[in-house]
Enzyme design. Structure first.
Site, short mmCIF file in Angstrom:
data_model
loop_
_atom_site.label_atom_id
_atom_site.label_comp_id
_atom_site.label_asym_id
_atom_site.label_seq_id
_atom_site.Cartn_x
_atom_site.Cartn_y
_atom_site.Cartn_z
N ASP A 134 0.74 3.52 -25.06
CA ASP A 134 0.83 3.01 -26.44
C ASP A 134 2.14 3.55 -26.98
O ASP A 134 2.47 4.72 -26.73
CB ASP A 134 -0.37 3.55 -27.25
N TYR A 145 -7.78 9.11 -29.29
CA TYR A 145 -7.13 8.01 -28.56
C TYR A 145 -5.70 8.41 -28.19
O TYR A 145 -5.28 8.31 -27.03
CB TYR A 145 -7.12 6.75 -29.42
N ARG A 159 -7.68 -10.45 -23.50
CA ARG A 159 -6.55 -9.90 -24.20
C ARG A 159 -5.40 -9.49 -23.24
O ARG A 159 -4.99 -10.28 -22.41
CB ARG A 159 -7.04 -8.73 -25.08
N ASP A 175 -18.61 0.53 -15.40
CA ASP A 175 -18.46 1.30 -16.64
C ASP A 175 -17.56 2.49 -16.33
O ASP A 175 -17.95 3.41 -15.61
CB ASP A 175 -19.83 1.77 -17.13
N ARG A 195 -6.23 8.39 -7.97
CA ARG A 195 -6.51 9.28 -6.82
C ARG A 195 -7.11 8.47 -5.67
O ARG A 195 -6.72 8.63 -4.52
CB ARG A 195 -7.47 10.38 -7.28
N1 NAP Z 1 -3.56 -4.47 -28.49
C1 NAP Z 1 -2.42 -3.87 -28.73
O1 NAP Z 1 -1.62 -4.32 -29.55
C2 NAP Z 1 -2.08 -2.58 -28.01
C3 NAP Z 1 -1.13 -1.73 -28.58
C4 NAP Z 1 -0.83 -0.54 -27.93
C5 NAP Z 1 -1.45 -0.22 -26.73
N2 NAP Z 1 -2.37 -1.08 -26.20
C6 NAP Z 1 -3.00 -0.72 -24.91
O2 NAP Z 1 -2.98 -1.85 -24.05
C7 NAP Z 1 -4.19 -1.89 -23.27
C8 NAP Z 1 -4.89 -3.22 -23.49
O3 NAP Z 1 -5.07 -3.40 -24.88
P1 NAP Z 1 -6.15 -4.43 -25.45
O4 NAP Z 1 -6.00 -4.42 -26.93
O5 NAP Z 1 -6.07 -5.70 -24.71
O6 NAP Z 1 -7.48 -3.62 -25.04
P2 NAP Z 1 -8.95 -3.76 -25.61
O7 NAP Z 1 -9.23 -5.19 -25.88
O8 NAP Z 1 -9.15 -2.79 -26.73
O9 NAP Z 1 -9.81 -3.20 -24.36
C9 NAP Z 1 -9.56 -3.71 -23.05
C10 NAP Z 1 -10.81 -3.59 -22.24
O10 NAP Z 1 -11.18 -2.22 -22.03
C11 NAP Z 1 -12.46 -2.29 -21.46
N3 NAP Z 1 -13.26 -1.08 -21.64
C12 NAP Z 1 -13.53 -0.40 -22.76
N4 NAP Z 1 -14.43 0.58 -22.50
C13 NAP Z 1 -14.74 0.49 -21.18
C14 NAP Z 1 -15.61 1.19 -20.30
N5 NAP Z 1 -16.40 2.19 -20.72
N6 NAP Z 1 -15.66 0.82 -19.01
C15 NAP Z 1 -14.91 -0.20 -18.56
N7 NAP Z 1 -14.07 -0.92 -19.32
C16 NAP Z 1 -13.99 -0.57 -20.62
C17 NAP Z 1 -13.18 -3.45 -22.12
O11 NAP Z 1 -13.77 -4.23 -21.07
P3 NAP Z 1 -15.07 -5.14 -21.36
O12 NAP Z 1 -14.67 -6.05 -22.50
O13 NAP Z 1 -15.32 -5.85 -20.09
O14 NAP Z 1 -16.19 -4.21 -21.75
C18 NAP Z 1 -12.05 -4.19 -22.85
O15 NAP Z 1 -12.08 -5.59 -22.70
C19 NAP Z 1 -5.02 -0.69 -23.71
O16 NAP Z 1 -4.80 0.37 -22.79
C20 NAP Z 1 -4.46 -0.33 -25.08
O17 NAP Z 1 -4.61 1.03 -25.39
C21 NAP Z 1 -2.71 -2.24 -26.83
#
Ligand code: NAP
Length: 243
Positions: A142, A155, A19, A66, A126
């Protein structure tokens, strides 16, 4: 295997397997960064993403961690340095996103959001500031940080606080390190939802369309490369934060 010759800049991107994180990895690799691609559960996707970067002539190594485990997270930057010998950029993109209101929502949900979305970026920032002589950090927020809707309360508060941490770190880590943020709007539906889920939402956005993962990667790259910008948030959201 990574072939960084220590002259190429290195970027650590968390949540880089899929993503938005993956798009950031590819864009940075195309711009000449060697990529330290962090993942947690998506090992297969991480290797596939690394292969795509090699095919395009880039350099990438994958690192499992993790981020809910603060001690393991502390080891991540040293592991990247051991592999590449340098680290120039950090992009905190990994995140969890679960429903919880203020009235209803377990403390466990709070703890997990604050551990992964706030404490882990803090530990990595850090660590980055400790080991890197100079460099640049981008935190992914976000667009809703400008609002106070409580459907995803834990969140949202973790992201709002990450926004404040971005500004504080920009002050404390200057002049060696710049710290900025990108606040995405409607880009991809949550993994559990179909893309049609976003169609209704985009009608309220001033630009009346969703953004792309490339839009986010472009904003990240701008902040990494523009050396007179620190403590800034780019709302990459079609104007959604204005309404
Ligand atoms: N999607 C949107 O439209 C949108 C909108 C606003 C903000 N954002 C922000 O943009 C960023 C990326 O969004 P996204 O939708 O691509 O994210 P996502 O698919 O929801 O999550 C990204 C990755 O976070 C990792 N993650 C979750 N829990 C974890 C843990 N305990 N330890 C290590 N890694 C962990 C996962 O890695 P693994 O798969 O390897 O476990 C996952 O692939 C995020 O910060 C999100 O809040 C996204």
């Amino acid at each position: 295997m990574p072939k960084n010759n220590r002259t190429q800049k290195v970027a650590l991107v968390t949540g880089g397997a899929k993503r938005i994180g993956e798009a950031v990895c590819r864009a940075l690799a195309r711009s000449g960064y060697s990529i330290a691609l962090h993942y947690s559960t998506s090992g297969v996707e991480a290797e596939q993403a690394a292969k795509r970067i090699y095919k395009e002539g880039g350099v990438c190594a994958t690192f499992a961690c993790d981020l809910a485990d603060a001690h393991a997270t502390e080891d991540l930057v040293p592991c990247v340095l051991e592999e590449f010998g340098r680290l120039d950029a950090l992009v905190n993109s990994a995140s969890i996103f679960e429903k919880s209101t203020l009235a209803e929502g377990s403390l466990d949900v709070w703890d997990r959001h604050f551990a992964v979305n706030l404490k882990a970026p803090y530990v990595l920032m850090r660590s980055f500031a400790h080991y890197a002589k100079q460099g640049s950090i981008v935190n992914i927020l976000d667009t809703h940080v400008s609002r106070s809707k409580t459907t995803y309360a834990a969140y949202l508060l973790s992201k709002k606080t990450l926004g404040e941490l971005t500004k504080m770190a920009a002050v404390e880590f200057a002049p060696r390190i710049r710290v900025n943020a990108v606040a995405p709007g409607i880009i991809l539906p949550p993994a559990s939802q179909k893309s049609g889920y976003l169609d209704r939402l985009v009608r309220q956005v001033p630009l009346q369309r969703k953004g792309s993962v490339e839009n986010i990667a472009h904003a990240v790259l701008f902040l990494l490369e523009n050396d007179y910008v620190t403590g800034q948030v780019i709302f990459e959201d079609g104007g959604e934060h204005l309404i």
